[in-house]
Design a protein around this motif. Sequence first.
Motif, short mmCIF file in Angstrom:
data_model
loop_
_atom_site.label_atom_id
_atom_site.label_comp_id
_atom_site.label_asym_id
_atom_site.label_seq_id
_atom_site.Cartn_x
_atom_site.Cartn_y
_atom_site.Cartn_z
N TRP A 229 0.83 -1.21 0.00
CA TRP A 229 0.00 0.00 0.00
C TRP A 229 0.86 1.25 0.00
O TRP A 229 0.51 2.25 -0.64
CB TRP A 229 -0.91 0.03 1.23
CG TRP A 229 -2.19 -0.75 1.13
CD1 TRP A 229 -2.61 -1.70 2.01
CD2 TRP A 229 -3.24 -0.62 0.16
NE1 TRP A 229 -3.84 -2.18 1.62
CE2 TRP A 229 -4.26 -1.53 0.50
CE3 TRP A 229 -3.40 0.18 -0.98
CZ2 TRP A 229 -5.42 -1.67 -0.25
CZ3 TRP A 229 -4.57 0.05 -1.71
CH2 TRP A 229 -5.56 -0.86 -1.35
N TYR A 232 2.05 1.73 -3.39
CA TYR A 232 0.88 1.96 -4.23
C TYR A 232 0.42 3.41 -4.13
O TYR A 232 0.15 4.07 -5.13
CB TYR A 232 -0.21 1.00 -3.75
CG TYR A 232 -1.55 1.13 -4.41
CD1 TYR A 232 -1.89 0.35 -5.50
CD2 TYR A 232 -2.49 2.03 -3.93
CE1 TYR A 232 -3.14 0.46 -6.10
CE2 TYR A 232 -3.73 2.15 -4.51
CZ TYR A 232 -4.05 1.36 -5.59
OH TYR A 232 -5.28 1.48 -6.17
N GLU A 233 0.33 3.91 -2.90
CA GLU A 233 -0.17 5.27 -2.74
C GLU A 233 0.80 6.30 -3.30
O GLU A 233 0.38 7.32 -3.85
CB GLU A 233 -0.43 5.55 -1.26
CG GLU A 233 -1.67 4.85 -0.79
CD GLU A 233 -2.40 5.66 0.24
OE1 GLU A 233 -3.43 6.25 -0.10
OE2 GLU A 233 -1.91 5.72 1.38
N TYR A 236 0.28 6.22 -6.91
CA TYR A 236 -1.01 6.83 -7.25
C TYR A 236 -0.89 8.36 -7.23
O TYR A 236 -1.36 9.04 -8.13
CB TYR A 236 -2.05 6.35 -6.24
CG TYR A 236 -3.46 6.44 -6.75
CD1 TYR A 236 -3.94 5.53 -7.68
CD2 TYR A 236 -4.31 7.43 -6.30
CE1 TYR A 236 -5.23 5.61 -8.17
CE2 TYR A 236 -5.61 7.52 -6.77
CZ TYR A 236 -6.06 6.61 -7.70
OH TYR A 236 -7.34 6.70 -8.18
N GLU A 453 -11.47 3.24 -2.47
CA GLU A 453 -11.46 4.65 -2.08
C GLU A 453 -12.76 5.04 -1.40
O GLU A 453 -12.76 5.91 -0.52
CB GLU A 453 -11.18 5.53 -3.29
CG GLU A 453 -9.75 5.35 -3.77
CD GLU A 453 -9.41 6.25 -4.95
OE1 GLU A 453 -9.77 7.42 -4.91
OE2 GLU A 453 -8.78 5.76 -5.90
N GLU A 456 -12.35 4.07 2.14
CA GLU A 456 -11.47 4.99 2.85
C GLU A 456 -12.19 6.30 3.17
O GLU A 456 -11.90 6.96 4.15
CB GLU A 456 -10.24 5.26 1.99
CG GLU A 456 -9.05 5.65 2.79
CD GLU A 456 -7.87 5.96 1.92
OE1 GLU A 456 -8.07 6.19 0.71
OE2 GLU A 456 -6.75 5.97 2.43
N HIS A 468 -9.92 10.36 1.59
CA HIS A 468 -8.69 9.87 0.98
C HIS A 468 -7.50 10.66 1.49
O HIS A 468 -7.42 11.86 1.31
CB HIS A 468 -8.77 9.98 -0.53
CG HIS A 468 -7.85 9.03 -1.20
ND1 HIS A 468 -6.51 9.19 -1.19
CD2 HIS A 468 -8.09 7.88 -1.87
CE1 HIS A 468 -5.96 8.18 -1.85
NE2 HIS A 468 -6.90 7.38 -2.27
N VAL A 470 -4.36 10.25 0.60
CA VAL A 470 -3.21 9.86 -0.20
C VAL A 470 -2.09 10.88 -0.09
O VAL A 470 -0.91 10.54 -0.12
CB VAL A 470 -3.63 9.62 -1.67
CG1 VAL A 470 -3.96 10.89 -2.39
CG2 VAL A 470 -2.56 8.86 -2.42
N ASN A 473 -0.40 9.94 3.18
CA ASN A 473 0.12 8.59 3.26
C ASN A 473 1.22 8.31 2.24
O ASN A 473 2.04 7.44 2.44
CB ASN A 473 -1.00 7.58 3.02
CG ASN A 473 -1.79 7.31 4.27
OD1 ASN A 473 -1.29 7.56 5.36
ND2 ASN A 473 -2.99 6.83 4.12
N ALA A 474 1.17 8.99 1.11
CA ALA A 474 2.08 8.67 0.03
C ALA A 474 3.48 9.15 0.37
O ALA A 474 3.73 10.35 0.43
CB ALA A 474 1.60 9.32 -1.25
N TYR B 43 -7.92 -1.06 2.74
CA TYR B 43 -7.51 0.22 2.17
C TYR B 43 -6.20 0.63 2.82
O TYR B 43 -5.83 0.11 3.88
CB TYR B 43 -8.60 1.30 2.37
CG TYR B 43 -9.10 1.44 3.78
CD1 TYR B 43 -8.33 2.07 4.75
CD2 TYR B 43 -10.33 0.93 4.16
CE1 TYR B 43 -8.77 2.20 6.05
CE2 TYR B 43 -10.78 1.04 5.45
CZ TYR B 43 -9.99 1.70 6.39
OH TYR B 43 -10.42 1.80 7.68
N PRO B 44 -5.48 1.56 2.21
CA PRO B 44 -4.16 1.88 2.74
C PRO B 44 -4.22 2.57 4.11
O PRO B 44 -5.06 3.43 4.34
CB PRO B 44 -3.58 2.83 1.69
CG PRO B 44 -4.70 3.29 0.86
CD PRO B 44 -5.77 2.27 0.95
#
Lengths: 475, 182
Positions: A229, A232-233, A236, A453, A456, A468, A470, A473-474, B43-44
């Motif tokens: 994840w 992945y994030e 993304y 999503e 989330e 979200h 992201v 988290n990313a 989910y992350p």
Amino acid sequence: MATVTAPATGAPAEHDVYTDDEQLIGGRQTLVTIGEKIGNVCLGEVPTPKGWWIMFLAGFTLLQALVIGLAWLFYLGTGVWGINSPVFWGVAIVNFVWWIGIGHAGTLISAILLLMHQKWRTSLNRFAESMTLFAVMCAGIFPLIHMGRPWLAYWLFPFPNNMAAWPQFRSPLCWDAFAVSTYFSVSLLFWYIGLIPDFAYLRDHAKSKIQQIVYGMLAMGWRGSAMHWRRYEKLYLLLAGLGTPLVFSVHTIVSFDFAVSIVPLWHATIFPPFFVAGAIFAGFAMVIWLAIPIRHWYGMKDLITEKHLDVCAKIMLGTGLLVSYGYFSEVWMAWYSQSTYEWDTTLQRMFGPYGWSYWLLILTNTIIPQLIWFKKFRRNEFLLFLVAGSVHIGMWFERYVIIVTLTRDHVPSSWGRYAPTLADYLVMFGSLGLFLTLFALFMRFLPMLSITEMRELLPHKAGGRDGHAVMENAK
Amino acid sequence: MSAPETPQTWGMLAEFDSADALITATRKVREAGYTKMDGHSPYPIGEVADELGFPRSEIGAVMFIGGMVGATMGFLMLTWVSWVEYPLNIAGKPYFSWSMFIPITWELLVLSASVSGVVGLLALCGLPMPYHPLFNVPAFARATKDGFFLSVEAADPKFDADSTRAFLLGLPDVKSVEEVPA
């Protein structure tokens, strides 16, 4: 048409019950209901609604028109079209720009709104991205078949060959080949990456062996690992970050096809931003056209709420005003520049033989969308659907007005007329058939909304992460 | 991969009620000295990766390098073709009209960065991997639905079937602990 309501949602959603505070998720949703509501359609648990059959069969019928139109064209050549001196860019180019413009809203929703922390994008991004892919497929047909010898399309790309010839890299038409193919490839990757965790859900909850195998292969063994994840994030987010300038560059390059020439009213610096705004305008109209059936046929009113339609309508209004400013600017610059050719072409455009198309454009793209200022038109699906339809017509005529400019040259002796033929219309409406067919198959077999999503997005108390994250988290 | 004393076991899988419970559990397991473990969620959850000691992924570097290589190679290709290999006089423009090369260079940057990012993600995660021992646990199907799992591998030096199971069962908000067959 609302013959089907999604199962396993408990009591029917009331209008004032929302899972979250921002009124983006209706009813009382949990991680499980979200998955079932979206996933059960793919797994065949929801009976196929009548509306789906109408859409699919209409699309499939029109697709045959595309096949006939293309066969006719390939057999006899581009002479079957209405193009001739002085208009060599006919409705094929109009359709190309129309379709690719529609595609851009999908990227806007999935990439730009992600970067801007817009939570409401979450319900729309999956089907909007699919819309992008299918619209770019439809768009891609037209430049290829317009070449006359479409089987030599690969000459657009640089590769060592025994003719020792290379493409002409200073031409916007060559840039277009790179821009559109990159846009399609990156959109496809972004879409597929987003789908992987949803495929894993479908694999784990498949009802039949064949579903398990197909979704299992597509999920590639995704097991929701925290390490995965994290990567992945990041991917993304970076794809969204690249997609944002990409979408601007693609439509800028499309506008360069016109603007780099020296035709009066084409050779304008307003073209790139004007085209991009028009693309988003048209794309949101298509998002509205697709969201409304999804809400009704598949009972997704809880996940695509009135608020989503409201926001889409507002963006359509805003970009519509930018487009209208573009029309004003074109006329203003023609007048203020004191250029005989610019001003004369403007008068021809407004009051010449194709003046009707200019005023139709102003009516459908500038005047009718002003109705969206009224809340009734944003919240009433039927009225909003009609206004979005007006935008579809208007955006098609916008490009039509641009190409019929070619009928009036600097020298009156080279003036001419242009009218599309049956072969033009077969391919044009046939491309709509391709789009409808692909979109109907997508609705049936792939998750229309992002399950991951949407989960989330659920508030903490419903098991989600409150939107979200992201951007946070990313890493 | 399996440890010599427990050849039949891939590891232990604990299920938790919520994302927050998984975050707490991951921290406690790490603090207890385990190193070979992973969280699994529908989910992350960034905090789980943080607790696992994976604060930053490699994807950014992969995509940066991919993008730079694509853009450089693209620009050199355009320059070589237009200047050396196949010079065309287009409206008297210079052969090395670099500003006209920018659009294609940009598109190639985006394309190569995106492709390298996706290939990088799959390669680094070891995907596609249709079979994994975790899939032997029926309850693990909930990892894509509403389950939050923590797996500890038998390959971990601190792993011991009985004591690890007891430790995981002692964590707050734990729903179940199952042994994962190899």
